[in-house]
Design a protein around this motif. Structure first.
Motif, short mmCIF file in Angstrom:
data_model
loop_
_atom_site.label_atom_id
_atom_site.label_comp_id
_atom_site.label_asym_id
_atom_site.label_seq_id
_atom_site.Cartn_x
_atom_site.Cartn_y
_atom_site.Cartn_z
N PHE B 61 0.83 -1.21 0.00
CA PHE B 61 0.00 0.00 0.00
C PHE B 61 0.86 1.25 0.00
CE2 PHE B 61 -3.65 -2.58 1.73
CZ PHE B 61 -4.46 -2.36 0.63
N LEU B 62 1.92 1.22 0.80
CA LEU B 62 2.79 2.38 0.91
C LEU B 62 3.47 2.66 -0.44
CD1 LEU B 62 3.66 4.36 3.13
CD2 LEU B 62 5.76 3.01 3.38
N GLY B 63 4.05 1.61 -1.03
CA GLY B 63 4.72 1.79 -2.32
C GLY B 63 3.75 2.25 -3.39
N ALA B 64 2.57 1.64 -3.40
CA ALA B 64 1.58 2.01 -4.40
C ALA B 64 1.13 3.46 -4.23
CB ALA B 64 0.38 1.08 -4.31
N VAL B 144 -10.75 -10.83 1.71
CA VAL B 144 -12.03 -10.37 2.26
C VAL B 144 -11.79 -9.29 3.31
CG1 VAL B 144 -14.06 -11.06 3.59
CG2 VAL B 144 -13.22 -12.52 1.74
N TRP B 145 -10.77 -9.50 4.13
CA TRP B 145 -10.44 -8.49 5.14
C TRP B 145 -9.99 -7.18 4.48
CZ3 TRP B 145 -11.48 -8.68 10.16
CH2 TRP B 145 -11.77 -9.93 10.73
N VAL B 146 -9.09 -7.32 3.51
CA VAL B 146 -8.54 -6.11 2.87
C VAL B 146 -9.63 -5.33 2.14
CG1 VAL B 146 -6.94 -5.28 1.11
CG2 VAL B 146 -6.25 -7.10 2.65
N MET B 147 -10.43 -6.05 1.36
CA MET B 147 -11.46 -5.36 0.57
C MET B 147 -12.53 -4.75 1.47
SD MET B 147 -10.17 -5.69 -2.28
CE MET B 147 -8.95 -6.75 -3.01
N SER B 148 -12.87 -5.44 2.58
CA SER B 148 -13.82 -4.85 3.53
C SER B 148 -13.25 -3.55 4.08
CB SER B 148 -14.12 -5.81 4.68
OG SER B 148 -14.62 -7.01 4.19
N GLY B 149 -11.96 -3.59 4.39
CA GLY B 149 -11.30 -2.38 4.89
C GLY B 149 -11.36 -1.25 3.87
N LEU B 150 -11.14 -1.60 2.59
CA LEU B 150 -11.17 -0.57 1.55
C LEU B 150 -12.57 0.01 1.38
CD1 LEU B 150 -8.86 -2.13 -1.19
CD2 LEU B 150 -8.36 -0.26 0.39
N ILE B 195 -5.04 3.70 -3.14
CA ILE B 195 -5.12 2.61 -2.15
C ILE B 195 -6.14 1.58 -2.61
CG2 ILE B 195 -5.75 2.06 0.23
CD1 ILE B 195 -4.67 4.84 1.01
N THR B 196 -7.28 2.07 -3.12
CA THR B 196 -8.32 1.17 -3.62
C THR B 196 -7.79 0.35 -4.80
OG1 THR B 196 -9.96 2.80 -2.98
CG2 THR B 196 -10.69 1.07 -4.48
N SER B 197 -7.00 1.02 -5.64
CA SER B 197 -6.48 0.34 -6.82
C SER B 197 -5.58 -0.84 -6.46
CB SER B 197 -5.69 1.32 -7.70
OG SER B 197 -6.55 2.33 -8.17
N VAL B 198 -4.84 -0.71 -5.35
CA VAL B 198 -3.97 -1.82 -4.94
C VAL B 198 -4.82 -3.06 -4.69
CG1 VAL B 198 -2.33 -2.65 -3.23
CG2 VAL B 198 -2.32 -0.25 -3.90
N GLY B 199 -5.92 -2.87 -3.95
CA GLY B 199 -6.79 -4.00 -3.66
C GLY B 199 -7.41 -4.56 -4.93
N ALA B 200 -7.93 -3.65 -5.78
CA ALA B 200 -8.59 -4.09 -7.00
C ALA B 200 -7.59 -4.74 -7.94
CB ALA B 200 -9.25 -2.88 -7.67
N PHE B 201 -6.40 -4.23 -7.97
CA PHE B 201 -5.30 -4.73 -8.79
C PHE B 201 -5.06 -6.22 -8.52
CE2 PHE B 201 -0.89 -5.52 -9.69
CZ PHE B 201 -0.51 -4.64 -10.68
N SER B 202 -4.97 -6.56 -7.22
CA SER B 202 -4.64 -7.95 -6.91
C SER B 202 -5.81 -8.87 -7.27
CB SER B 202 -4.28 -8.09 -5.43
OG SER B 202 -5.39 -7.71 -4.64
#
Lengths: 273, 368
Positions: B61-64, B144-150, B195-202
């Motif tokens: 997330f930081l790098g992205a 699921v945890w990460v996307m819920s967080g996003l 930040i959202t894109s990182v999650g969606a990216f994966s």
């Protein structure tokens, strides 16, 4: 032609000017578009800023509102920097500066006028809604409160913008070409509003284009063409000499002191430029 | 959690998180910025991977976010030179960033988790196997945890700054005059988007993120003219498309990410055709109606102009109308039928006669 006496409503003593610009130079991309402007606009006045296209009229008011980069000089609003006086200033941008297809209605746009006092994060509520509704009523737009803004006519959109400025509940109203492209009903509504604001002791500064109507609407005049050409009480400033200096030096056609003839000539000159 | 639950759930959460931001990007005319960011974060992800010496969420997330900040700043700087327009500025910056990322991946890390397939198309198929373990306890799929967080992050962002986002989007000049810096809001939106894109990216890969961000909001924009409806509606559209896509992909054994994005495209197409207010069908129907009304009005005006004139007999004969007006018989019939249905004309032995309402209509049309 009637001219309201100046400072009728201004407080006694030496009033602080509503807008005071000192040694102001504004540059976009290193090119100055306003040179060394010194200007006081008296509180309580109805002021027109007039000049040819490209004279820097919009830039002047944007600079006064902190929206244009100052290369030099300073701005004060009622004696203090603009940042400290935000709540005292209502702003009506050019109607064409926003996208009227934005998915919202007239009431919502007018409520935006109350956002400044709310500050960050706090949400508008019932009180703000009532302020917005009253402002719409004042401009004869109450029936259109829930109308989609894209479905309003140009004049109605302009009245929504004016209602939004009213909702700001300011002391100084700065308007960028409020009369451009509006119908007769809207023009009357704007003039009534200007008079009423003055009667309530407010100051109004308008960028204005129409030389013919200007003497009827305003009592203070700023003639601008990259620098200040002349400013002062309307009648004393609206002279053929000043206008010809503003619009490009064709003094020989401006022999008469008849306002309407002067206005016509100056406008013809502007068309040719 | 089994794949049959974890995969569609992740899909719904990804689509919802993306769709939440789409409305503002569309209204700010920055749709392609999300494409730029979803590609440009790649070098940041790789850098995060290297620094953390393995897959690490926080480093990613930081790098992205840093890579996104570089991208947004570079695009703004390029635009300010006024030598390239906004579209070209985006087109110059994001392939450069993406190319840098692909070079990094293939040069040093060709054997790791970040393979080219995952970068382009994501790996939502395998989310159930990557679980979140805390204190030796399996807490379910990490995605699921990460996307819920996003989703929560975006919901809070839009909920808290709704007024500021709306004002700076509609009228940046007034926003600045009132003390709401449009630049701060712009960069905050870009940060949340990255930040959202990182999650969606994966989940769906770099190429398809833009579709999940933009298409649901574009669909919702066809169906409503209120921002407060457009945002939740776009979330519903994104979530429904994710579920449909999942079912279709399982049924035909195809790429889940591809099927999700295809589904949202189909929903957009349906809205474009059948939206009651702005759909192609409704517009065509409206245009047809308008043409019919105007034809009838033209007919009435024609009769009105010739009424009482020496040639009125000839001009009002039903046979002559087609000739005189140069209309096809079908069009003439339509106009006559429309005018008599509205009570503007009556037929009397082969001639058309104006009624009083018909004359009134003609006067009104001519006075306009």
């Amino acid at each position: 032609m009637t001219h309201a006496p100046l400072f009728e409503h201004a407080p006694p003593g030496t009033p602080v000017p509503a807008v005071s610009l000192r040694d102001l130079t504004v540059a976009y991309r290193e090119t100055p578009v306003l040179w060394d402007v010194d200007l006081d606009i008296p509180a309580g006045s109805l002021t027109a800023i007039i000049g040819p296209n490209g004279a820097g009229k919009s830039t002047l008011i944007k600079a006064a509102l902190g929206l244009a980069p100052l290369a030099a000089g300073s701005v004060s609003i009622f004696g203090e920097p603009y940042k400290e006086q935000r709540d005292l200033v209502g702003y009506v941008p050019q109607r064409g500066s926003v996208d009227w297809d934005f998915p919202t209605n007239a009431l919502d746009v007018v409520m935006m006028g109350t956002y400044g006092r709310l500050g960050w994060i706090r949400r508008p509520g019932k009180a703000q809604r009532e302020v917005a509704m009253r402002s719409l009523e004042q401009l004869g737009m109450a029936d259109f409160a829930h109308r989609q803004i894209s479905q309003l006519s140009g004049g109605q959109q302009q009245r929504v913008f004016l209602a939004r400025a009213l909702a700001q509940d300011a002391e100084l109203y700065v308007m960028d070409e409020p009369f451009v492209g509006v119908d007769a009903t809207t023009e009357r509504a704007i003039v009534d509003l200007l008079r009423e604001l003055q009667a309530r002791g407010k100051t109004v500064v308008c960028v204005h284009h129409d030389l013919e109507s200007a003497p009827d609407y305003f009592d203070w005049l700023v003639l601008l063409n990259v620098r200040i050409i002349a400013d002062g009480p309307f009648a004393a400033t609206f002279t053929p000499e000043n206008l010809s200096r503003t619009y490009g030096g064709r003094t020989h056609v401006l022999g008469r002191l008849d306002h309407e003839a002067v206005a016509r000539e100056a406008q013809e000159i502007e068309l040719r430029i | 959690m089994s794949s049959a639950v974890a995969v569609p759930l992740t899909g719904v959460l990804v689509a919802s998180a993306c769709a939440l931001l789409g409305s503002f990007l569309i209204l700010r005319r920055m749709a392609m910025m999300s494409d730029a960011i979803s590609h440009a974060i790649l070098p940041g992800l790789v850098a995060g991977y290297v620094l953390a010496q393995g897959p690490n969420l926080f480093a990613g997330f930081l790098g992205a976010s840093l890579a996104a900040a570089v991208t947004v700043t570079a695009v703004e700087a390029l635009k300010r030179t006024r030598r390239v327009d906004a579209g070209a500025a985006i087109g110059i910056v994001f392939p450069a960033m993406f190319a840098l990322g692909t070079v990094l991946v293939t040069w040093r890390f060709s054997d790791i988790h970040l393979d080219a397939d995952a970068i382009l198309f994501g790996n939502i198929e395998f989310v159930a196997f990557d679980t979140f373990v805390f204190n030796g306890q399996d807490l379910g799929p990490q995605s699921v945890w990460v996307m819920s967080g996003l989703c929560l992050l975006n919901l809070l962002f839009i909920g808290i700054f709704y007024k500021e986002l709306k004002l700076t989007t509609f009228d940046a000049g007034l926003a600045a005059a009132l003390g709401f810096s449009p630049a701060i809001v712009h960069y905050a939106l870009m940060l949340v988007l990255s930040i959202t894109s990182v999650g969606a990216f994966s989940a769906v890969g770099a190429v398809l993120v833009v579709a999940l961000v933009i298409v649901p909001a574009a669909t919702a924009y066809l169906l409503t003219d209120r921002l407060a409806v457009m945002i939740p509606l776009s979330v519903v559209i994104g979530a429904v498309a994710a579920l449909i896509g999942y079912r279709v992909a399982i049924a035909v054994d195809a790429s889940i990410a591809g099927a999700m994005v295809s589904a949202v495209g189909v929903l957009f197409g349906l809205a474009l055709l059948f939206s009651p207010s702005q759909g192609v069908v409704a517009r065509a129907w409206q245009n047809r109606r308008n043409r019919a009304v105007i034809a009838s009005q033209m007919l009435v005006v024609h009769l009105f102009n010739h009424e009482g004139a020496p040639d009125s007999e000839e001009e009002s004969s039903v046979e002559h109308l087609s000739d005189g007006l140069r209309w096809s018989p079908a069009r003439t019939d339509m106009a006559v039928a429309g005018a008599s249905r509205r009570g503007w004309v009556v037929r009397a032995n082969g001639h058309l006669e104006l009624t009083e309402p018909g004359r009134e209509t003609a006067r009104l049309v001519l006075a306009r």
